[in-house]
Enzyme design. Structure first.
Site, PDB file in Angstrom:
ATOM      1  N   ALA A 231       1.305  -0.894   0.102  1.00  0.00           N
ATOM      2  CA  ALA A 231       0.117   0.101  -0.165  1.00  0.00           C
ATOM      3  C   ALA A 231       0.936   0.707  -0.059  1.00  0.00           C
ATOM      4  O   ALA A 231       1.880   2.143   1.338  1.00  0.00           O
ATOM      5  CB  ALA A 231      -0.891   0.143   1.621  1.00  0.00           C
TER       6      ALA A 231
ATOM      7  N   TYR B 231      -3.068   4.220  -1.849  1.00  0.00           N
ATOM      8  CA  TYR B 231      -3.666   2.750  -1.576  1.00  0.00           C
ATOM      9  C   TYR B 231      -3.601   3.139  -0.155  1.00  0.00           C
ATOM     10  O   TYR B 231      -4.270   1.509   0.432  1.00  0.00           O
ATOM     11  CB  TYR B 231      -2.358   2.039  -2.376  1.00  0.00           C
ATOM     12  CG  TYR B 231      -3.157   1.990  -4.165  1.00  0.00           C
ATOM     13  CD1 TYR B 231      -2.676   3.264  -4.605  1.00  0.00           C
ATOM     14  CD2 TYR B 231      -3.673   0.839  -4.627  1.00  0.00           C
ATOM     15  CE1 TYR B 231      -3.320   3.170  -6.378  1.00  0.00           C
ATOM     16  CE2 TYR B 231      -3.964   0.713  -5.860  1.00  0.00           C
ATOM     17  CZ  TYR B 231      -3.922   2.110  -6.709  1.00  0.00           C
ATOM     18  OH  TYR B 231      -4.467   1.896  -7.840  1.00  0.00           O
TER      19      TYR B 231
ATOM     20  N   ASP C 275      -3.275  -7.867  -3.670  1.00  0.00           N
ATOM     21  CA  ASP C 275      -3.615  -6.238  -3.869  1.00  0.00           C
ATOM     22  C   ASP C 275      -4.572  -6.386  -2.445  1.00  0.00           C
ATOM     23  O   ASP C 275      -5.078  -6.810  -2.092  1.00  0.00           O
ATOM     24  CB  ASP C 275      -4.524  -6.296  -5.332  1.00  0.00           C
ATOM     25  CG  ASP C 275      -3.845  -6.028  -6.501  1.00  0.00           C
ATOM     26  OD1 ASP C 275      -2.661  -6.319  -6.463  1.00  0.00           O
ATOM     27  OD2 ASP C 275      -4.207  -5.541  -7.568  1.00  0.00           O
ATOM     28  N   VAL C 276      -3.889  -4.628  -2.996  1.00  0.00           N
ATOM     29  CA  VAL C 276      -4.310  -4.093  -1.521  1.00  0.00           C
ATOM     30  C   VAL C 276      -5.902  -3.631  -1.768  1.00  0.00           C
ATOM     31  O   VAL C 276      -7.409  -3.401  -0.295  1.00  0.00           O
ATOM     32  CB  VAL C 276      -3.289  -3.288  -0.867  1.00  0.00           C
ATOM     33  CG1 VAL C 276      -3.414  -1.616  -1.646  1.00  0.00           C
ATOM     34  CG2 VAL C 276      -4.443  -2.927   0.762  1.00  0.00           C
ATOM     35  N   ASP C 277      -6.663  -3.547  -2.486  1.00  0.00           N
ATOM     36  CA  ASP C 277      -7.529  -2.284  -3.142  1.00  0.00           C
ATOM     37  C   ASP C 277      -8.241  -3.636  -3.668  1.00  0.00           C
ATOM     38  O   ASP C 277      -9.019  -3.649  -4.425  1.00  0.00           O
ATOM     39  CB  ASP C 277      -7.442  -1.422  -3.756  1.00  0.00           C
ATOM     40  CG  ASP C 277      -6.781  -2.548  -5.668  1.00  0.00           C
ATOM     41  OD1 ASP C 277      -6.015  -3.425  -5.706  1.00  0.00           O
ATOM     42  OD2 ASP C 277      -6.943  -1.915  -6.498  1.00  0.00           O
TER      43      ASP C 277
ATOM     44  N   HIS D  29      -8.696 -14.346 -13.181  1.00  0.00           N
ATOM     45  CA  HIS D  29      -9.312 -13.043 -13.525  1.00  0.00           C
ATOM     46  C   HIS D  29     -10.924 -13.124 -14.069  1.00  0.00           C
ATOM     47  O   HIS D  29     -11.160 -13.451 -14.533  1.00  0.00           O
ATOM     48  CB  HIS D  29      -8.420 -12.741 -14.780  1.00  0.00           C
ATOM     49  CG  HIS D  29      -8.968 -11.128 -14.666  1.00  0.00           C
ATOM     50  ND1 HIS D  29      -9.018  -9.557 -14.451  1.00  0.00           N
ATOM     51  CD2 HIS D  29      -7.644 -10.434 -14.458  1.00  0.00           C
ATOM     52  CE1 HIS D  29      -9.154  -9.056 -14.397  1.00  0.00           C
ATOM     53  NE2 HIS D  29      -8.230  -8.819 -14.223  1.00  0.00           N
TER      54      HIS D  29
ATOM     55  N   THR E  11      -6.004 -11.188 -22.353  1.00  0.00           N
ATOM     56  CA  THR E  11      -5.325  -9.457 -22.774  1.00  0.00           C
ATOM     57  C   THR E  11      -3.701 -10.418 -22.477  1.00  0.00           C
ATOM     58  O   THR E  11      -3.283  -9.672 -21.626  1.00  0.00           O
ATOM     59  CB  THR E  11      -5.641  -8.790 -21.822  1.00  0.00           C
ATOM     60  OG1 THR E  11      -5.955  -8.561 -20.495  1.00  0.00           O
ATOM     61  CG2 THR E  11      -6.869  -8.331 -22.631  1.00  0.00           C
TER      62      THR E  11
ATOM     63  N   GLU F 152       1.398  -8.838 -13.983  1.00  0.00           N
ATOM     64  CA  GLU F 152       0.337  -9.761 -14.536  1.00  0.00           C
ATOM     65  C   GLU F 152       0.221 -10.358 -15.744  1.00  0.00           C
ATOM     66  O   GLU F 152      -0.230 -11.950 -16.519  1.00  0.00           O
ATOM     67  CB  GLU F 152      -1.067  -9.116 -14.794  1.00  0.00           C
ATOM     68  CG  GLU F 152      -2.086 -10.003 -15.130  1.00  0.00           C
ATOM     69  CD  GLU F 152      -3.079  -9.045 -14.460  1.00  0.00           C
ATOM     70  OE1 GLU F 152      -4.264  -9.371 -13.437  1.00  0.00           O
ATOM     71  OE2 GLU F 152      -4.331  -8.844 -15.569  1.00  0.00           O
TER      72      GLU F 152
END
Ligand code: UD2
Length: 305
Positions: free
Chosen positions: A73, A77, A162-164, A184, A196, A254
């Site tokens: 973070a 964030y 991930d933090v979000d 995903h 993608t 990613e």
């Protein structure tokens, strides 16, 4: 006569049942492979209904395991830390030993969150960065070093998140495995040619058309310490080669993670229950939402566009 009627009824029931299961399981299939509870290489795809939580907890309880969990973070964030940690303490490996490693450039912004029994939090300072892409990609090297220098022989498993994000339901020992990827939430029902992946041959993350199994998120991956160490080391090296060649993969680390999983297949795959998207929470394509990417205004929270 009665027997014939019941037989027809049975056939009709079979037809409806099979059609329904086909519809329900439309989700996580690649174009040629119709099973959704296992991958084409026979790794389990974990979703509600594929495990008994009491039974699996009781098996792992005998093993005295520790799960390291990393989260970054930096910059704005830090606003996501509170919800992330508080919701994790409600749902994440409850009753098991967890050690969170939180990397931030602002330790003073880390809120006080009460940890449950056998859950610990360590805050680590990392330098700020000007580009969100560098923050995101730079995680691979920091994780590699953390595992090498501090976690070896201390923890059994690791998850990198991930933090979000926020937990809404159980995330437990059913997710443990040697190498664990998460589907995903935007692409699990897309055909392979719409994933993608990085398509430029000059990048180390290049995946040619017609290849690839699933599109995995980099917002959550994990596994045994040795396997995840190998993953982060490989991705870090590939990211460095790309940087030296002045190319940045389309979706940063990613893209490299997806390339890694193409060559080293995950031993367990988590369904999008384990990373959903708050932004369209109501879509009924998963039976339960356990962990979700929260809606955010990218232009407002990121240091650059
Ligand atoms: C996707 C991936 C993410 C990463 C990124 C790379 C999903 C759901 N997430 O998310 O894992 O691969 O694409 O393009 O697929 N961070 C900070 N401060 C910043 C910027 C980022 O701490 O200023 C950290 C934070 O932990 C965040 C992570 O980096 O969760 C990824 O950044 P993002 O969430 O903005 O990336 P996003 O949403 O495009």
């Amino acid at each position: 006569m009665r027997l014939r009627q019941s037989f027809h009824f049975f056939l009709f029931g079979m037809f409806v049942g099979l059609s329904l299961s086909g519809l329900i399981f439309f989700g996580y299939t690649s174009s040629w492979f119709s099973r959704t509870d296992v991958t084409p290489w026979l790794a389990p795809v974990v979703c509600e209904g594929t495990f008994d939580s009491n039974l699996i907890d009781s098996i792992y309880k005998q093993q005295n395991i520790t799960i390291a969990t990393t989260v970054f973070a930096l910059g704005k964030y830090t606003r996501f830390i509170k919800d992330f940690l508080e919701s994790a303490e409600e749902h994440y490996f409850v009753g098991f030993r967890v050690h969170y490693y939180l990397f931030t450039d602002q330790p003073e912004a880390v809120p006080e969150v009460k940890m449950g029994k056998n859950h610990h939090l360590t805050v680590r300072i990392v330098p700020s960065m000007d580009r969100w892409q560098d923050i995101s990609m730079g995680r691979m090297e920091i994780l590699e070093k953390l595992m090498e220098n501090e976690l070896a022989n201390k923890v059994d498993y690791i998850f990198c998140l991930d933090v979000d994000t926020k937990f809404y339901g159980r995330w437990g020992v059913e997710t443990l495995g040697r190498l664990v990827g998460v589907l995903h939430p935007w692409f699990f029902d897309y055909p392979r040619d719409q994933f993608t992946y990085e398509r430029r041959q000059e990048s180390q993350a290049f995946i040619p058309a017609g290849e690839g199994d699933y599109y995995y998120t980099a917002a959550a991956f994990g596994g045994s310490l040795a396997d995840v160490h190998h993953l982060t080391k490989t991705c870090r090296k590939q990211l460095n080669i790309d940087a030296a060649n002045s190319i940045e993969a389309i979706w940063h680390e990613e893209s490299h993670l997806n390339k890694y999983f193409l060559n080293k297949k995950p031993s367990k795959v988590l369904s999008p229950e384990y990373l959903w998207r708050d932004i369209n929470m109501s879509v009924g394509q998963v039976k339960i939402i356990r962990f979700s990417h929260v809606a955010k205004n990218n232009a407002e929270v990121r240091p650059n566009v």
